[in-house]
Design an enzyme around this catalytic site. Structure first.
Site, PDB file in Angstrom:
ATOM      1  N   PRO A  23       0.839  -1.202   0.000  1.00 31.88           N
ATOM      2  CA  PRO A  23       0.000   0.000   0.000  1.00 31.88           C
ATOM      3  C   PRO A  23       0.871   1.247   0.000  1.00 31.88           C
ATOM      4  O   PRO A  23       1.871   1.306   0.696  1.00 31.88           O
ATOM      5  CB  PRO A  23      -0.781  -0.124   1.311  1.00 31.88           C
ATOM      6  CG  PRO A  23       0.067  -0.996   2.189  1.00 31.88           C
ATOM      7  CD  PRO A  23       0.768  -1.947   1.260  1.00 31.88           C
ATOM      8  N   CYS A  25       0.330   5.424   0.269  1.00 24.17           N
ATOM      9  CA  CYS A  25      -0.474   6.636   0.398  1.00 24.17           C
ATOM     10  C   CYS A  25      -0.106   7.625  -0.705  1.00 24.17           C
ATOM     11  O   CYS A  25       1.080   7.864  -0.948  1.00 24.17           O
ATOM     12  CB  CYS A  25      -0.186   7.315   1.736  1.00 24.17           C
ATOM     13  SG  CYS A  25      -0.984   6.533   3.117  1.00 24.17           S
ATOM     14  N   ALA A  57      -3.296   3.010   2.536  1.00 29.46           N
ATOM     15  CA  ALA A  57      -3.929   3.173   3.844  1.00 29.46           C
ATOM     16  C   ALA A  57      -5.201   4.011   3.663  1.00 29.46           C
ATOM     17  O   ALA A  57      -5.142   5.161   3.245  1.00 29.46           O
ATOM     18  CB  ALA A  57      -2.970   3.855   4.806  1.00 29.46           C
ATOM     19  N   GLN A 100      -5.966  -1.593   2.364  1.00 33.69           N
ATOM     20  CA  GLN A 100      -5.449  -1.473   3.730  1.00 33.69           C
ATOM     21  C   GLN A 100      -6.351  -0.498   4.483  1.00 33.69           C
ATOM     22  O   GLN A 100      -6.451   0.670   4.108  1.00 33.69           O
ATOM     23  CB  GLN A 100      -4.011  -0.955   3.711  1.00 33.69           C
ATOM     24  CG  GLN A 100      -3.386  -0.940   5.107  1.00 33.69           C
ATOM     25  CD  GLN A 100      -1.989  -0.357   5.110  1.00 33.69           C
ATOM     26  OE1 GLN A 100      -1.786   0.747   4.616  1.00 33.69           O
ATOM     27  NE2 GLN A 100      -1.038  -1.065   5.684  1.00 33.69           N
ATOM     28  N   TYR A 183       0.701   3.825  13.684  1.00 31.80           N
ATOM     29  CA  TYR A 183      -0.690   4.290  13.615  1.00 31.80           C
ATOM     30  C   TYR A 183      -1.509   3.661  14.753  1.00 31.80           C
ATOM     31  O   TYR A 183      -0.963   2.953  15.588  1.00 31.80           O
ATOM     32  CB  TYR A 183      -1.257   4.037  12.216  1.00 31.80           C
ATOM     33  CG  TYR A 183      -0.492   4.861  11.189  1.00 31.80           C
ATOM     34  CD1 TYR A 183      -0.457   6.254  11.279  1.00 31.80           C
ATOM     35  CD2 TYR A 183       0.275   4.261  10.194  1.00 31.80           C
ATOM     36  CE1 TYR A 183       0.291   7.025  10.391  1.00 31.80           C
ATOM     37  CE2 TYR A 183       1.022   5.023   9.304  1.00 31.80           C
ATOM     38  CZ  TYR A 183       1.028   6.404   9.416  1.00 31.80           C
ATOM     39  OH  TYR A 183       1.773   7.167   8.548  1.00 31.80           O
ATOM     40  N   ARG A 231      -0.952  -5.838   8.889  1.00 35.10           N
ATOM     41  CA  ARG A 231       0.432  -5.369   8.756  1.00 35.10           C
ATOM     42  C   ARG A 231       0.911  -4.958  10.134  1.00 35.10           C
ATOM     43  O   ARG A 231       0.195  -4.271  10.858  1.00 35.10           O
ATOM     44  CB  ARG A 231       0.528  -4.186   7.783  1.00 35.10           C
ATOM     45  CG  ARG A 231       1.987  -3.919   7.410  1.00 35.10           C
ATOM     46  CD  ARG A 231       2.149  -2.974   6.231  1.00 35.10           C
ATOM     47  NE  ARG A 231       3.479  -3.158   5.653  1.00 35.10           N
ATOM     48  CZ  ARG A 231       4.030  -2.387   4.751  1.00 35.10           C
ATOM     49  NH1 ARG A 231       3.366  -1.361   4.270  1.00 35.10           N
ATOM     50  NH2 ARG A 231       5.237  -2.638   4.296  1.00 35.10           N
ATOM     51  N   LEU A 302       1.301 -29.008   1.893  1.00 29.06           N
ATOM     52  CA  LEU A 302       2.680 -29.195   2.319  1.00 29.06           C
ATOM     53  C   LEU A 302       3.396 -30.280   1.515  1.00 29.06           C
ATOM     54  O   LEU A 302       4.596 -30.217   1.288  1.00 29.06           O
ATOM     55  CB  LEU A 302       2.735 -29.515   3.815  1.00 29.06           C
ATOM     56  CG  LEU A 302       2.286 -28.367   4.724  1.00 29.06           C
ATOM     57  CD1 LEU A 302       2.403 -28.780   6.184  1.00 29.06           C
ATOM     58  CD2 LEU A 302       3.105 -27.116   4.456  1.00 29.06           C
TER      59      LEU A 302
HETATM   60  C1  LIG Z   1       4.829   6.776  -1.344  1.00 30.26           C
HETATM   61  C2  LIG Z   1       4.736   5.721  -0.284  1.00 30.26           C
HETATM   62  C3  LIG Z   1       3.556   5.575   0.424  1.00 30.26           C
HETATM   63  C4  LIG Z   1       3.418   4.586   1.405  1.00 30.26           C
HETATM   64  N1  LIG Z   1       2.206   4.384   2.018  1.00 30.26           N
HETATM   65  C5  LIG Z   1       2.029   3.316   2.825  1.00 30.26           C
HETATM   66  C6  LIG Z   1       0.736   2.963   3.282  1.00 30.26           C
HETATM   67  O1  LIG Z   1      -0.269   3.552   2.917  1.00 30.26           O
HETATM   68  N2  LIG Z   1       0.630   1.913   4.144  1.00 30.26           N
HETATM   69  C7  LIG Z   1       1.719   1.176   4.513  1.00 30.26           C
HETATM   70  O2  LIG Z   1       1.557   0.240   5.294  1.00 30.26           O
HETATM   71  N3  LIG Z   1       2.941   1.464   4.044  1.00 30.26           N
HETATM   72  C8  LIG Z   1       3.125   2.497   3.200  1.00 30.26           C
HETATM   73  N4  LIG Z   1       4.376   2.754   2.669  1.00 30.26           N
HETATM   74  C9  LIG Z   1       5.459   1.791   2.906  1.00 30.26           C
HETATM   75  C10 LIG Z   1       5.459   0.782   1.747  1.00 30.26           C
HETATM   76  O3  LIG Z   1       4.289  -0.015   1.812  1.00 30.26           O
HETATM   77  C11 LIG Z   1       6.692  -0.154   1.778  1.00 30.26           C
HETATM   78  O4  LIG Z   1       6.735  -0.871   2.950  1.00 30.26           O
HETATM   79  C12 LIG Z   1       7.961   0.621   1.649  1.00 30.26           C
HETATM   80  O5  LIG Z   1       7.928   1.377   0.471  1.00 30.26           O
HETATM   81  C13 LIG Z   1       9.197  -0.311   1.631  1.00 30.26           C
HETATM   82  O6  LIG Z   1       9.131  -1.160   0.530  1.00 30.26           O
HETATM   83  P1  LIG Z   1       9.742  -2.613   0.606  1.00 30.26           P
HETATM   84  O7  LIG Z   1       8.986  -3.290   1.716  1.00 30.26           O
HETATM   85  O8  LIG Z   1       9.439  -3.182  -0.749  1.00 30.26           O
HETATM   86  O9  LIG Z   1      11.177  -2.412   0.899  1.00 30.26           O
HETATM   87  C14 LIG Z   1       4.522   3.745   1.702  1.00 30.26           C
HETATM   88  C15 LIG Z   1       5.715   3.921   1.000  1.00 30.26           C
HETATM   89  C16 LIG Z   1       5.831   4.885   0.024  1.00 30.26           C
HETATM   90  C17 LIG Z   1       7.119   4.991  -0.753  1.00 30.26           C
END
Ligand SMILES: Cc1cc2nc3c(=O)[nH]c(=O)nc-3n(C[C@H](O)[C@H](O)[C@H](O)COP(=O)(O)O)c2cc1C
Length: 317
Positions: A23, A25, A57, A100, A183, A231, A302
């Site tokens: 997800p 934002c 989110a 989410q 959060y 999450r 499995l």
């Molecule tokens: C622009 C942006 C918005 C994000 N918004 C959310 C979100 O809405 N909810 C969330 O759980 N994580 C959010 N994250 C974290 C990402 O879901 C993700 O965990 C993070 O980019 C790391 O990526 P990776 O797990 O592939 O390394 C956001 C990340 C970015 C870059």
């Protein structure tokens, strides 16, 4: 072939491969309603070949938004805006879609990140009074949240349920509850943000109580044949905070309640966190949760492990 491109089952959800779009934002909604930006953003991701697209989110109440520009799912208008976006996406993509559902708690009422992301106090037109387990602000000097009382907890839980019911009506394949990144649900989990002296604070059993109640209520409200996941932050990266041992207890409690998967992230609860960022730095947290649970592969499958890879599913037994 890489395991990445092999199918995976998450609860009853059949995924074509292991690529899940996290997800993200976009801070581009108006009064909680998705806009053309969301169609552009989600639309191009829906053509990427991933197995599952997770909608950012999505706030279950107006005051649950991180910023005034967050997507919401709390009334007819916000539901209709998502319906329009999904209708267009589904015309061109059969990718599975998750959402989410989130409540920002004390991290709500902030400016969008590219305008600094600072807290907007409640007396400002674009701000509002935040709520949390305890009246402790995220940053020193910020306007403090109001501690949720019993009726406040019921209202929040009911909002998660109502949003899950709307998500079901929208044909969304899975709900992920946002229990990470500092959060509201994470604020209940961590002893740093939860200083309550009722049955929702103090012991680990008490701190996980409200997130589990929300999970149970959403699980009961969302169609049984569709997945509900959570999450989590595997650690606060602060001594005396939420950590991986507590995460494992929480994950096991979720598993017994029918949680289909846990998405392990970390941090976000406090500005004093010290994150050892580097390649794969969160993998040990996910591995620890995976070892302590069995929710990723059903028993029936499995036997599909190839003879030379008897520990392929890495479920610790
Ligand atoms: C622009 C942006 C918005 C994000 N918004 C959310 C979100 O809405 N909810 C969330 O759980 N994580 C959010 N994250 C974290 C990402 O879901 C993700 O965990 C993070 O980019 C790391 O990526 P990776 O797990 O592939 O390394 C956001 C990340 C970015 C870059």
């Amino acid at each position: 072939m890489s395991a990445l491109f092999t199918p995976l089952r998450v609860g009853a959800l059949e995924l074509a491969n292991r690529i899940v779009i996290a997800p993200m934002c976009q801070y581009s909604a108006v009064n909680g309603c998705m806009t053309d930006w969301h169609l552009i953003h989600l639309g191009h991701l829906a053509l990427s070949g991933a197995a599952l697209l997770t909608i950012e989110a999505t706030a279950v109440l107006p005051e649950a938004r991180i910023t005034y520009a967050d997507v919401g799912l709390w009334n007819e208008a916000t539901e209709a805006a998502i319906a329009r976006t999904l209708e267009s996406i589904r015309r061109w993509s059969d990718m599975r879609v998750a959402i989410q559902l989130a409540h920002a708690g004390r991290k709500a009422s902030t400016e969008v990140p590219w305008k600094g992301g600072v807290q907007i106090p409640p007396d400002h037109a674009k701000g509002w009074q935040t709520v949390a387990p305890s009246a402790i602000p995220f940053r020193d000097g910020e306007h403090p949240p109001v501690a949720l009382d019993r009726s406040g907890l019921i209202r929040v839980r009911a909002a998660f349920v109502a949003a899950a019911q709307r998500a079901a009506r929208l044909g969304i394949d899975a709900v992920q509850l946002h229990g990470a990144h500092g959060y509201l649900l994470h604020q209940f989990l961590s002893p740093l943000s939860n200083r309550r002296d009722d049955e929702y604070g103090g012991s680990l059993e008490n701190r996980i109580r409200f997130p589990l109640e929300v999970f149970d209520a959403v699980r009961a409200a969302f169609p049984a044949d569709r997945a509900v996941t959570m999450r989590v932050s595997g650690t606060d990266w602060v001594d005396g905070g939420w950590d991986i041992d507590q995460t494992i207890v929480f994950a096991q409690a979720l598993e017994t309640r029918g949680c289909a998967a846990i998405h392990v992230s970390s941090g976000g609860l406090t500005p004093s966190q010290q994150i050892p960022v580097g390649p794969s730095y969160q993998v040990p947290l996910a591995r620890a949760v995976k070892r302590a649970t069995r929710m990723k592969a059903p028993d029936q499958y499995l036997r599909s492990q190839p003879r030379q890879y008897p520990d392929l599913f890495d479920i610790g037994h």
